[in-house]
Design a protein around this motif. Structure first.
Motif, PDB file in Angstrom:
ATOM      1  N   ASP A   1       0.673  -0.958   0.115  1.00  0.00           N
ATOM      2  CA  ASP A   1      -0.102  -0.001  -0.017  1.00  0.00           C
ATOM      3  C   ASP A   1       0.835   1.218   0.574  1.00  0.00           C
ATOM      4  OD1 ASP A   1       1.400   0.440   2.576  1.00  0.00           O
ATOM      5  OD2 ASP A   1      -1.082  -0.149   3.704  1.00  0.00           O
ATOM      6  N   ASN A   2       0.132   2.049   0.023  1.00  0.00           N
ATOM      7  CA  ASN A   2       0.993   3.683   0.005  1.00  0.00           C
ATOM      8  C   ASN A   2       2.064   3.779   1.057  1.00  0.00           C
ATOM      9  OD1 ASN A   2       0.040   4.386  -2.444  1.00  0.00           O
ATOM     10  ND2 ASN A   2      -1.722   5.652  -1.380  1.00  0.00           N
ATOM     11  N   TYR A   3       1.968   3.372   2.912  1.00  0.00           N
ATOM     12  CA  TYR A   3       2.994   3.314   3.451  1.00  0.00           C
ATOM     13  C   TYR A   3       4.165   2.794   3.050  1.00  0.00           C
ATOM     14  CZ  TYR A   3       4.065   2.639   8.190  1.00  0.00           C
ATOM     15  OH  TYR A   3       5.459   2.646   9.512  1.00  0.00           O
TER      16      TYR A   3
END
Length: 255
Positions: free
Chosen positions: A89-91
């Motif tokens: 994911d983006n994190y």
């Protein structure tokens, strides 16, 4: 490397024998051997099955034949990293991006030293905090071995490597860093933390310091009773005249 070599590379990375891969794609083992030997050419349908079985794409298999389009070659290991990155994911992607930039900065700094670009820095880098050209990362000499927040762990004075840390997380006057092992200093310091140390032989009672007792490194509170843990499950470690004892420095903070 050609198509045949890339296919073999991917097969070996998947830990497949020629016989196992041939069964997956529905051809005879001798036919597959011909593909890898460059004596036979697979059909497009078979190529599709090869890509599915080996989890690679056409860009990987034919990158060497299309050097104008792919000047930078990609190994199978690098391809696996890319595939894993795409699943984040983006994190997760931001975390990997930070680590990549940190390691690239560290490697650039090492190359800078090795190329003799700064002889003065080369002679002093083992004992100093070095700031990268980027204001976001500071390179700190870091022990490769942990100091114990427990029952003691050998600490080699020469086992340093230079690692980059976020500049806003490194306390002023930091001379080096050391990983923490054990739970005796919880809740303040936990297993896996990185602590920043100011080199000093004078640590006051009540302060947390880094000490070496009989060759083992300890992160403890300095106390008239000896070396005291914050975790009440651990008894103080007494120091007597028969001990080999040295105060290394004061703990300034943690990451």
């Amino acid at each position: 490397m050609a198509f045949k070599d890339r296919m073999k590379e991917a097969r070996l990375k998947k830990h497949l024998t020629q016989e196992q891969l041939s069964k997956k794609i529905g051809v005879a083992k001798s036919t597959l051997a011909g593909y890898e030997g460059g004596n036979r050419e697979p059909s497009m349908l078979t190529v599709s099955k090869i890509m599915d079985a080996l989890e690679v794409d056409a860009n990987f298999l034919w990158q060497d034949e299309m050097e104008n389009n792919f000047p930078e070659k990609v190994s199978y290991d690098e391809l696996e990293i890319i595939e894993k990155y795409r699943l984040l994911d983006n994190y997760g992607k931001e975390t990997i991006g930070y680590l990549l930039n940190r390691e690239l900065d560290r490697q650039t700094q090492i190359n800078h030293y090795h190329n003799g670009a700064d002889d003065h820095s080369m002679s002093n880098h083992c004992n100093s905090t070095s700031e990268n050209a980027s204001d976001n990362v500071i390179f700190i000499d870091t022990y490769t071995q942990s100091a114990s927040a427990g029952t003691g762990q050998y600490l080699d004075d020469d086992s340093f490597q230079k690692l980059g840390y976020p500049a806003n997380r490194v306390p002023a006057n930091t001379d080096f860093a050391v990983p923490v092992a054990g739970d005796s200093m919880e809740p303040e310091y936990s297993d896996g933390d990185i602590v920043f140390v100011e080199r000093s032989e004078d640590v006051a009672f009540g302060d947390i310091g880094l000490f070496v007792l009989n060759g083992e490194g300890f992160i403890k509170m300095c106390d008239p009773k000896g070396l005291v843990s914050l975790n009440p499950a651990y008894s103080p470690i007494k120091i007597n005249d028969d001990c080999s004892f040295k105060t290394i420095g004061k703990i300034l903070g943690k990451l």
